[in-house]
Design a protein around this motif. Structure first.
Motif, PDB file in Angstrom:
ATOM      1  N   GLU A   4      17.477 -10.809 107.426  1.00 11.42           N
ATOM      2  CA  GLU A   4      16.167 -10.178 107.580  1.00 11.42           C
ATOM      3  C   GLU A   4      15.926  -9.143 106.490  1.00 11.42           C
ATOM      4  O   GLU A   4      14.820  -9.045 105.946  1.00 11.42           O
ATOM      5  N   GLU A   5      16.992  -8.373 106.178  1.00 11.28           N
ATOM      6  CA  GLU A   5      16.851  -7.381 105.112  1.00 11.28           C
ATOM      7  C   GLU A   5      16.587  -8.052 103.772  1.00 11.28           C
ATOM      8  O   GLU A   5      15.761  -7.594 102.973  1.00 11.28           O
ATOM      9  N   LYS A   6      17.298  -9.197 103.551  1.00 11.67           N
ATOM     10  CA  LYS A   6      17.086  -9.928 102.309  1.00 11.67           C
ATOM     11  C   LYS A   6      15.657 -10.455 102.236  1.00 11.67           C
ATOM     12  O   LYS A   6      14.985 -10.343 101.193  1.00 11.67           O
ATOM     13  N   GLU A   7      15.185 -11.055 103.364  1.00 14.11           N
ATOM     14  CA  GLU A   7      13.812 -11.554 103.383  1.00 14.11           C
ATOM     15  C   GLU A   7      12.807 -10.427 103.190  1.00 14.11           C
ATOM     16  O   GLU A   7      11.814 -10.581 102.474  1.00 14.11           O
ATOM     17  N   ARG A   8      13.102  -9.287 103.836  1.00 13.87           N
ATOM     18  CA  ARG A   8      12.193  -8.148 103.675  1.00 13.87           C
ATOM     19  C   ARG A   8      12.155  -7.669 102.222  1.00 13.87           C
ATOM     20  O   ARG A   8      11.085  -7.389 101.666  1.00 13.87           O
ATOM     21  N   LYS A   9      13.344  -7.625 101.599  1.00 11.99           N
ATOM     22  CA  LYS A   9      13.382  -7.197 100.208  1.00 11.99           C
ATOM     23  C   LYS A   9      12.682  -8.212  99.306  1.00 11.99           C
ATOM     24  O   LYS A   9      12.014  -7.836  98.334  1.00 11.99           O
ATOM     25  N   LEU A  10      12.862  -9.523  99.634  1.00 13.16           N
ATOM     26  CA  LEU A  10      12.155 -10.531  98.848  1.00 13.16           C
ATOM     27  C   LEU A  10      10.648 -10.376  98.988  1.00 13.16           C
ATOM     28  O   LEU A  10       9.895 -10.503  98.008  1.00 13.16           O
ATOM     29  N   GLN A  11      10.214 -10.108 100.235  1.00 16.01           N
ATOM     30  CA  GLN A  11       8.778  -9.881 100.439  1.00 16.01           C
ATOM     31  C   GLN A  11       8.306  -8.650  99.666  1.00 16.01           C
ATOM     32  O   GLN A  11       7.239  -8.668  99.036  1.00 16.01           O
ATOM     33  N   GLU A  12       9.126  -7.585  99.720  1.00 18.05           N
ATOM     34  CA  GLU A  12       8.768  -6.390  98.964  1.00 18.05           C
ATOM     35  C   GLU A  12       8.725  -6.691  97.471  1.00 18.05           C
ATOM     36  O   GLU A  12       7.848  -6.198  96.743  1.00 18.05           O
ATOM     37  N   LEU A  13       9.719  -7.514  97.011  1.00 21.61           N
ATOM     38  CA  LEU A  13       9.726  -7.871  95.595  1.00 21.61           C
ATOM     39  C   LEU A  13       8.478  -8.663  95.230  1.00 21.61           C
ATOM     40  O   LEU A  13       7.868  -8.440  94.165  1.00 21.61           O
ATOM     41  N   GLU A  14       8.097  -9.603  96.120  1.00 17.02           N
ATOM     42  CA  GLU A  14       6.866 -10.355  95.875  1.00 17.02           C
ATOM     43  C   GLU A  14       5.652  -9.436  95.832  1.00 17.02           C
ATOM     44  O   GLU A  14       4.760  -9.580  94.981  1.00 17.02           O
ATOM     45  N   LEU A  15       5.636  -8.490  96.781  1.00 13.87           N
ATOM     46  CA  LEU A  15       4.526  -7.527  96.791  1.00 13.87           C
ATOM     47  C   LEU A  15       4.505  -6.694  95.516  1.00 13.87           C
ATOM     48  O   LEU A  15       3.441  -6.417  94.945  1.00 13.87           O
ATOM     49  N   LEU A  16       5.732  -6.292  95.080  1.00 13.30           N
ATOM     50  CA  LEU A  16       5.800  -5.505  93.844  1.00 13.30           C
ATOM     51  C   LEU A  16       5.339  -6.337  92.644  1.00 13.30           C
ATOM     52  O   LEU A  16       4.627  -5.833  91.762  1.00 13.30           O
ATOM     53  N   LYS A  17       5.766  -7.631  92.631  1.00  6.22           N
ATOM     54  CA  LYS A  17       5.320  -8.488  91.535  1.00  6.22           C
ATOM     55  C   LYS A  17       3.800  -8.641  91.557  1.00  6.22           C
ATOM     56  O   LYS A  17       3.144  -8.587  90.509  1.00  6.22           O
ATOM     57  N   GLU A  18       3.257  -8.865  92.770  1.00  4.10           N
ATOM     58  CA  GLU A  18       1.803  -8.989  92.884  1.00  4.10           C
ATOM     59  C   GLU A  18       1.106  -7.703  92.460  1.00  4.10           C
ATOM     60  O   GLU A  18       0.091  -7.731  91.746  1.00  4.10           O
ATOM     61  N   ALA A  19       1.691  -6.558  92.889  1.00  4.03           N
ATOM     62  CA  ALA A  19       1.103  -5.278  92.480  1.00  4.03           C
ATOM     63  C   ALA A  19       1.200  -5.087  90.981  1.00  4.03           C
ATOM     64  O   ALA A  19       0.276  -4.561  90.342  1.00  4.03           O
ATOM     65  N   GLN A  20       2.339  -5.541  90.407  1.00  2.00           N
ATOM     66  CA  GLN A  20       2.484  -5.443  88.954  1.00  2.00           C
ATOM     67  C   GLN A  20       1.451  -6.313  88.240  1.00  2.00           C
ATOM     68  O   GLN A  20       0.850  -5.897  87.237  1.00  2.00           O
ATOM     69  N   ARG A  21       1.241  -7.545  88.767  1.00  2.00           N
ATOM     70  CA  ARG A  21       0.222  -8.401  88.164  1.00  2.00           C
ATOM     71  C   ARG A  21      -1.166  -7.773  88.273  1.00  2.00           C
ATOM     72  O   ARG A  21      -1.943  -7.779  87.305  1.00  2.00           O
ATOM     73  N   GLN A  22      -1.465  -7.225  89.447  1.00  2.00           N
ATOM     74  CA  GLN A  22      -2.759  -6.557  89.608  1.00  2.00           C
ATOM     75  C   GLN A  22      -2.886  -5.376  88.662  1.00  2.00           C
ATOM     76  O   GLN A  22      -3.954  -5.139  88.066  1.00  2.00           O
ATOM     77  N   ALA A  23      -1.765  -4.612  88.532  1.00  2.00           N
ATOM     78  CA  ALA A  23      -1.794  -3.458  87.625  1.00  2.00           C
ATOM     79  C   ALA A  23      -1.995  -3.899  86.181  1.00  2.00           C
ATOM     80  O   ALA A  23      -2.727  -3.250  85.416  1.00  2.00           O
ATOM     81  N   GLU A  24      -1.327  -5.025  85.806  1.00  2.00           N
ATOM     82  CA  GLU A  24      -1.523  -5.525  84.439  1.00  2.00           C
ATOM     83  C   GLU A  24      -2.971  -5.958  84.215  1.00  2.00           C
ATOM     84  O   GLU A  24      -3.555  -5.699  83.156  1.00  2.00           O
ATOM     85  N   ILE A  25      -3.532  -6.637  85.247  1.00  2.00           N
ATOM     86  CA  ILE A  25      -4.935  -7.052  85.119  1.00  2.00           C
ATOM     87  C   ILE A  25      -5.848  -5.832  84.988  1.00  2.00           C
ATOM     88  O   ILE A  25      -6.729  -5.769  84.114  1.00  2.00           O
ATOM     89  N   LEU A  26      -5.609  -4.830  85.853  1.00  2.00           N
ATOM     90  CA  LEU A  26      -6.410  -3.605  85.778  1.00  2.00           C
ATOM     91  C   LEU A  26      -6.207  -2.903  84.443  1.00  2.00           C
ATOM     92  O   LEU A  26      -7.156  -2.352  83.863  1.00  2.00           O
ATOM     93  N   LEU A  27      -4.931  -2.914  83.947  1.00  2.00           N
ATOM     94  CA  LEU A  27      -4.656  -2.278  82.658  1.00  2.00           C
ATOM     95  C   LEU A  27      -5.384  -3.000  81.535  1.00  2.00           C
ATOM     96  O   LEU A  27      -5.952  -2.353  80.638  1.00  2.00           O
ATOM     97  N   GLN A  28      -5.377  -4.338  81.590  1.00  2.00           N
ATOM     98  CA  GLN A  28      -6.110  -5.090  80.575  1.00  2.00           C
ATOM     99  C   GLN A  28      -7.597  -4.796  80.644  1.00  2.00           C
ATOM    100  O   GLN A  28      -8.254  -4.591  79.610  1.00  2.00           O
ATOM    101  N   GLU A  29      -8.137  -4.786  81.883  1.00  2.00           N
ATOM    102  CA  GLU A  29      -9.567  -4.466  82.022  1.00  2.00           C
ATOM    103  C   GLU A  29      -9.866  -3.063  81.510  1.00  2.00           C
ATOM    104  O   GLU A  29     -10.870  -2.839  80.829  1.00  2.00           O
ATOM    105  N   GLU A  30      -8.966  -2.115  81.860  1.00  2.00           N
ATOM    106  CA  GLU A  30      -9.170  -0.740  81.393  1.00  2.00           C
ATOM    107  C   GLU A  30      -9.073  -0.656  79.875  1.00  2.00           C
ATOM    108  O   GLU A  30      -9.852   0.059  79.226  1.00  2.00           O
ATOM    109  N   GLU A  31      -8.112  -1.428  79.300  1.00  2.00           N
ATOM    110  CA  GLU A  31      -7.971  -1.439  77.844  1.00  2.00           C
ATOM    111  C   GLU A  31      -9.228  -2.024  77.193  1.00  2.00           C
ATOM    112  O   GLU A  31      -9.723  -1.496  76.175  1.00  2.00           O
TER     113      GLU A  31
END
Length: 602
Positions: A374-401
């Motif tokens: 469960e901890e591994k799955e939770r961490k994987l979910q968190e990692l996916e969320l972090l990756k998604e947040a990173q992608r969103q941040a990159e998109i926002l950064l590109q738009e801001e740039e």
């Protein structure tokens, strides 16, 4: 289990049977009767004084088990001596009290076991039950006891059917987790589910055989040979007929032998009415197999420290069972153990505890692995969320740039436009400065002309004075005019000084204007430098551009100011407003010059 624990189990049933209201308390009169009966069956001298003192009448209300235990321990159980009483009588007393209330056989007489067999099963249940109250027997011990009874009848227990029955028991009544109570066990046996088609007499014989083996501590050879698997022990009672050789007469006699933990007794017959002797067993005894002789076969002997007993069995199997059973009793004596079944029960309990520990460890490991998963799955979910947040941040950064790049380009275009406007303003200012310089040059020329005119006027004045002096003698009347002419001359001198001051002031203003032009040029150069720096810091460029605009506005204001000043300087300088019309005076030719200068200035 020690004697006190065995006695407490039976007494607990008697006490709970007297608790009619199931409140955990029993009336004093009933406890007095129970205590008196316990004194009797346990062969303890009565102590009526202690009994009355403990249950005195001035202490109202019933007594709980906790309140009865101090008296029970001090005046009854502490005085019990093993072997001084018949335990079967004690068990019958407690069984009679509890069975009257709790045991409910089939009223139509269709019960599988008789009342006496139920008593023996109750004794077996007490022996095999856990040392916890309320008393229950775990499923493993239930299976063990039923297997022994079935083995005594030469039949096999259906373990699957037993597991199904135990799984159907309600959890609240001691099902799989808590075990069975004695009344549930008796109901299960009376249901005939596991003893179908067996006559009651055969069941009674099997129960008696198991009772003698477990409770009366008789042993079988099969038990000794399979102690490592106590649940699989068969019931072959260590009692029966053997031939024994006499010590004095040396003849052979058939005797009924019965093996108990520390003694091998032999009787005249199986009724055990006439005891012929006994063989004390200890760690110094041993059993040996003897060869056939004297017409006897399957012989063996029991050697003690004082005598050797020779015996003969009916066959080899019977001899093997007897030798193994006697060896088991000797081994238990050497190990300081009083009962084989108590030892086997303890081993089964230890095995159950080990199984439970292994099961608990396995469940704990499973739970730990589940938590880790469960901890591994939770961490994987968190990692996916972090990756998604990173992608969103990159998109926002590109738009801001992109937005910043657009703003920067717009700002650069705006600054270029402003720079062009500034260049145009600079060119316009330079053109205006050229015009102002040309105007100033014209003013300088006019000043030079005025200076030249002044010199000529001075010469004319001198000539006029000279002419006036010459005419003074002739025209005395013109003396006052001369005085006025002198006054005008003073005013002209003053005007000359003022003109010189104006010239000096104009030169100073010209220098200031040149300095302002240099400052403007410097400001333009700074504006160009600021234009280069605007790509690094937009805000600073804006401020510099605004400062440049302010300076340009100030310069324009200054230029307008100097235009006003120059306009002021352009007014003609008159020698005075008042003139005297003296014909042939010294100022006769001065007025046309002033008029020409005024017209030129205009």
């Amino acid at each position: 289990m020690d004697l006190r624990a065995e006695l407490l189990k039976s007494i607990w049933y008697a006490f709970t049977a007297l608790d009619v209201e199931k409140s955990g308390k029993v009336s004093k009169s009933q406890l007095k009767v129970l205590s008196h009966n316990l004194y009797t069956v346990l062969c303890i001298p009565h102590d009526p004084v202690a009994l009355e003192e403990h249950f005195r009448d001035d202490d109202d209300g019933p007594v709980s088990s906790q309140g009865y235990m101090p008296y029970l321990n001090k005046y009854i159980l502490d005085k019990v001596e093993e072997g001084a009483f018949v335990k079967e009588n004690f068990d019958e007393l407690c069984w009679t009290l509890t069975a009257k209330k709790n045991y409910k056989p089939d009223r139509n007489g269709n019960s599988v076991v008789s009342h006496q067999d139920a008593f023996k099963l109750w004794c077996l249940f007490n022996f095999l039950s856990e040392d916890k109250y309320p008393l229950v027997m775990v499923p493993d011990e239930v299976e063990y006891l039923l297997k022994k009874i079935c083995t005594a009848m030469n039949m096999e227990l259906n373990s699957c059917e037993l597991d199904d029955y135990l799984s159907q028991e309600p959890q609240g009544q001691g099902g799989l987790t808590g075990g069975l109570t004695v009344w549930q066990f008796l109901d299960m046996v009376n249901s005939g589910r596991f003893l179908r088609g067996i006559e009651q007499e055969a069941i009674s014989m099997a129960v008696e055989e198991v009772y003698q083996e477990v409770i009366e501590d008789t042993y079988s050879g099969a038990q000794a040979s399979s102690c490592s698997h106590p649940i699989l022990i068969s019931v072959s009672r260590a009692q029966g007929y053997l031939w024994k050789k006499g010590q004095l007469r040396r003849n052979w006699s058939e005797r009924w032998f019965m093996l108990k933990p520390s003694v091998l007794s032999y009787y005249m017959s199986e009724e055990r009415k006439e005891k012929k002797g006994s063989i004390a067993l200890d760690k110094h005894c041993c059993v040996e197999v003897l060869p056939d002789r004297d017409g006897k076969r399957c012989m063996f002997c029991v050697k003690t420290s004082s005598r050797t007993y020779e015996m003969s069995a009916s066959d080899t199997r019977q001899r093997q069972e007897w030798t193994l059973a006697i060896q088991t009793a000797i081994r238990l004596q050497a190990e300081g153990k009083k009962s084989l079944h108590k030892d086997l029960k303890q081993k089964r309990r230890e095995q159950r505890e080990q199984r439970e520990q292994r099961k608990a460890a396995k469940e704990e490991e499973t739970q730990r692995l589940k938590q880790l998963q469960e901890e591994k799955e939770r961490k994987l979910q968190e990692l996916e969320l972090l990756k998604e947040a990173q992608r969103q941040a990159e998109i926002l950064l590109q738009e801001e740039e992109q937005r910043r790049r657009k703003q920067h380009e717009e700002m650069q275009r705006t600054l270029e436009i402003q720079l062009q406007e500034a260049e145009q303003a600079r060119a316009s200012m330079q053109a205006e400065m050229v015009l102002k310089e040309a105007e100033a040059e014209r003013q300088r020329k006019r000043i030079l002309e005025l200076e030249d005119m002044q010199e000529r006027l001075q010469e004319a004045l001198q000539q006029e004075v000279k002419a006036r002096q010459d005419e003074e003698a002739v025209r005395y009347a013109q003396a006052r005019l001369l005085a006025e002419e002198e006054e005008k001359l003073k005013q002209l001198m003053k005007l000359k000084e003022e003109q010189e001051e104006y010239i000096i002031k104009t030169q100073r203003e010209k220098q200031v204007l040149k300095q302002e032009m240099e400052n403007k040029n410097k400001c333009l150069e700074e504006a160009q430098k600021q234009l280069e720096e605007v790509r690094v810091n937009r805000q600073r460029v804006d401020q510099d551009v605004m400062a440049a605009q302010r300076k340009l506005r100030q310069a324009s204001t200054n230029v307008k100011h100097w235009n006003v000043q120059m306009n002021r300087l352009m007014h003609p300088i008159g020698p005075g407003d008042k003139r005297t019309n003296v014909s042939g005076g010294v100022f006769a030719g001065y007025q046309p010059l002033l008029s020409r200068r005024d017209s030129s200035l205009k």
